[in-house]
Write a protein that holds these residues in place. Structure first.
Motif, PDB file in Angstrom:
ATOM      1  N   GLY A  88       0.788  -1.368   0.093  1.00  0.00           N
ATOM      2  CA  GLY A  88      -0.084   0.041   0.094  1.00  0.00           C
ATOM      3  C   GLY A  88       0.926   1.383   0.083  1.00  0.00           C
ATOM      4  O   GLY A  88       0.289   2.379  -0.027  1.00  0.00           O
ATOM      5  N   THR A  89       2.236   1.141   0.044  1.00  0.00           N
ATOM      6  CA  THR A  89       2.920   2.369   0.104  1.00  0.00           C
ATOM      7  C   THR A  89       3.304   2.779  -1.197  1.00  0.00           C
ATOM      8  O   THR A  89       3.044   2.141  -2.321  1.00  0.00           O
ATOM      9  N   ALA A  90       4.050   4.010  -1.419  1.00  0.00           N
ATOM     10  CA  ALA A  90       4.343   4.709  -2.525  1.00  0.00           C
ATOM     11  C   ALA A  90       5.389   3.767  -3.364  1.00  0.00           C
ATOM     12  O   ALA A  90       5.901   3.688  -4.425  1.00  0.00           O
ATOM     13  N   THR A  91       6.365   3.073  -2.503  1.00  0.00           N
ATOM     14  CA  THR A  91       7.520   2.118  -3.032  1.00  0.00           C
ATOM     15  C   THR A  91       7.390   0.851  -2.387  1.00  0.00           C
ATOM     16  O   THR A  91       7.884   0.398  -1.484  1.00  0.00           O
ATOM     17  N   PRO A  92       6.497   0.081  -3.035  1.00  0.00           N
ATOM     18  CA  PRO A  92       6.314  -1.476  -2.639  1.00  0.00           C
ATOM     19  C   PRO A  92       7.443  -2.196  -3.132  1.00  0.00           C
ATOM     20  O   PRO A  92       8.485  -1.809  -3.742  1.00  0.00           O
TER      21      PRO A  92
END
Lengths: 341, 341
Positions: A226-230
């Protein structure tokens, strides 16, 4: 007057029959939103929210993957779902459904199968998805074959092959606990009953529970996706930490450098001291905890809850504190003992 | 000079190990277009061309669903895929992929597993789809658990519950041949070796082959789904013609009236005469041919190749020539004998 001795024999699956058994274990279960058609027809129908779906299958055999004298049916059911759900999360996806093939000896009590099914549904509740179908057949050994389906949590599935040099390696979960539990249960089974110190008792119980039914950290994968940098590469540890990092390294064409200090686990060291065993060995080569290992792009860090354990380097293989790992620490189906592991 | 007697022992799966065995049976296989990611990662990835997918699973157990002294591994592999692919077609869908759990005794020859895999791929070639993944474990009995995935051929899957009063019932394939083959192979196994008349020899061979590896009429379902008036209900006959029509009747809330004259099969009658058996019984209650049964809307007819066998009426249950069918002609997992069927 004669006395009559009444012996109550619990009904077996042979008494009940296949169709009634299926009705029994499906009664009152609610299907998840992705299951358009559940049990009862020739096949189930599921929705692929993102146009593609992830599929994993695992077979569990009595006395090989679980022991009826070590685990109750609920734990066996939870383990069967957990190891498949972990494979789905290990692709950066979430489970939406399961189908289960069940091979049962004819004298299996119906109550055992009900509790096994309760275990399936309890772990599906944790992991996501519902049991959308299955098949029940007569077999000599108890056999559980689970196939899990999932939707990618991100734009695309995350494979083992995305690791790049300079990347950060982190894990979600504590490796070695299932191996510790196996060692403990083996000793107890061999009649080695130790009196555990009060300080160790809780650890011993937790290790045994971890072996009987692992609890993969699904939520940490969900959070990471769910983060911008999976993560750019992801896998689940089923054969052993170093063995599975080796698979990831090979798939990505890179080397993995592991820092063993990051993996130190004081609780497992207590446990190992009592058993005169090696906690480091449990951690590095024990599988079946279904810990997740992810690789983040150079300069990126995993979200809270993940433990940094190393980095991606140019080269091949897996090194621990600079020493290349050569052992077959993992577990293959046809090697080793036949006991549950 | 001493003579040396060289005995060649074929390598077993225990000799080769799990990972090498997986490499061996996957070598040179080409995945189908819907498989975005095949074997080798934590899970496979498939495309759902229509946004939803159909899933079916079946488990086959040695001595219950096949016998190693009756069938060769190629036939067992083909049967395992066929019975799952038939379930996918029975939803008005076509298979795009399979995952296979394989439980193998340690002394299973590697060559046996290779030939089993050849059987999987040969039938997948007939039915559509490719083997996208699997799991191999150690077990006491040979266990094959296949899960099949498919794309609907029409706008939506065709269930058992769409039959309407006045509808036309037709089948694709010839029921009873697997049951006839089972009867023949049982007699041969019991030492009853008959000298077949020349006129029957071909029928006997075909019946035995039908039992060892059914060849469902996938193409006839595909053709039916391609017409302007596809069937409104569809199922595959695995428990027995009357038993499965009973499931369809119950799911649709209707009655099925079967005309037995339409099911007469002179070849099976020859076969039955030799065995002093009842061809009608084979046809009405024998399962495992994976014949398809479809119901067309009132006034509509099935395409060429389908055989009209009856109609949908108001009421409940299945009647043959006006007499309600009451027998448990179908086959449940925990009833009957343990021999292959």
């Amino acid at each position: 007057m004669r006395k009559v001795l009444a012996i109550s024999i619990p009904p077996t699956v042979r008494d009940l029959g296949e169709f009634a058994l299926i009705d029994r274990i499906n009664a009152g279960r609610a299907q998840g939103p992705a299951v358009r058609l559940g049990p009862g027809d020739d096949a189930a129908v599921l929705t692929a929210a993102r146009g593609n779906y992830v599929v994993s299958t695992d077979m569990l055999i009595e006395d090989r993957h679980f022991r009826l004298d070590w685990s109750n049916p609920d734990e066996i059911g939870r383990k069967a779902i957990a190891q498949n759900a972990a494979d789905i999360y290990a692709m950066g996806a979430e489970p939406v459904g399961y189908v289960i093939g069940l091979g049962l000896p004819g004298d299996t009590p119906v109550d055992f199968v009900s509790r096994l099914a309760d275990g399936f549904w309890a772990e599906a509740e944790r992991a996501g998805g519902s049991v959308a179908g299955g098949d029940i057949v007569h077999s000599a050994q108890l056999v559980i074959s689970v196939t899990a389906f999932g939707d990618p949590l991100g734009d695309r599935p995350v494979t083992r092959s995305g690791a790049r040099v300079g990347g950060t390696v982190a894990i979600a979960g504590r490796p070695g606990w299932s191996a510790a539990g196996f060692a403990l249960l083996s000793q107890a089974h061999q009649g080695v009953m130790r009196r555990h110190a009060d300080s160790t008792a809780a650890v011993v119980v937790a290790a045994a529970a971890a072996h009987r039914a692992p609890r993969p950290a699904y939520d940490l994968v969900r959070a990471a996706m769910g983060t911008a940098t999976p993560p750019e590469a992801l896998t689940d540890i089923s054969d052993g930490l170093l063995a599975d990092l080796g698979h990831l390294a090979a798939a990505s064409g890179v080397a993995v450098a592991v820092d063993s200090a990051a993996l130190r686990d004081p609780d497992l060291q207590l446990c190992a001291a009592e058993l005169e065993a090696d906690a480091r060995q449990w951690i590095l080569t024990g599988g079946e905890d279904h810990v997740f290992a992810g690789v983040w792009a150079p300069g990126e860090a995993p979200p809270p809850g993940w433990t940094l354990i190393g980095r991606i380097e140019a080269g091949r293989g897996v090194a621990v504190d600079g020493a290349l790992y050569r052992g077959a620490g993992g577990w293959e189906a046809f090697s080793g003992s036949d006991s549950a592991k």
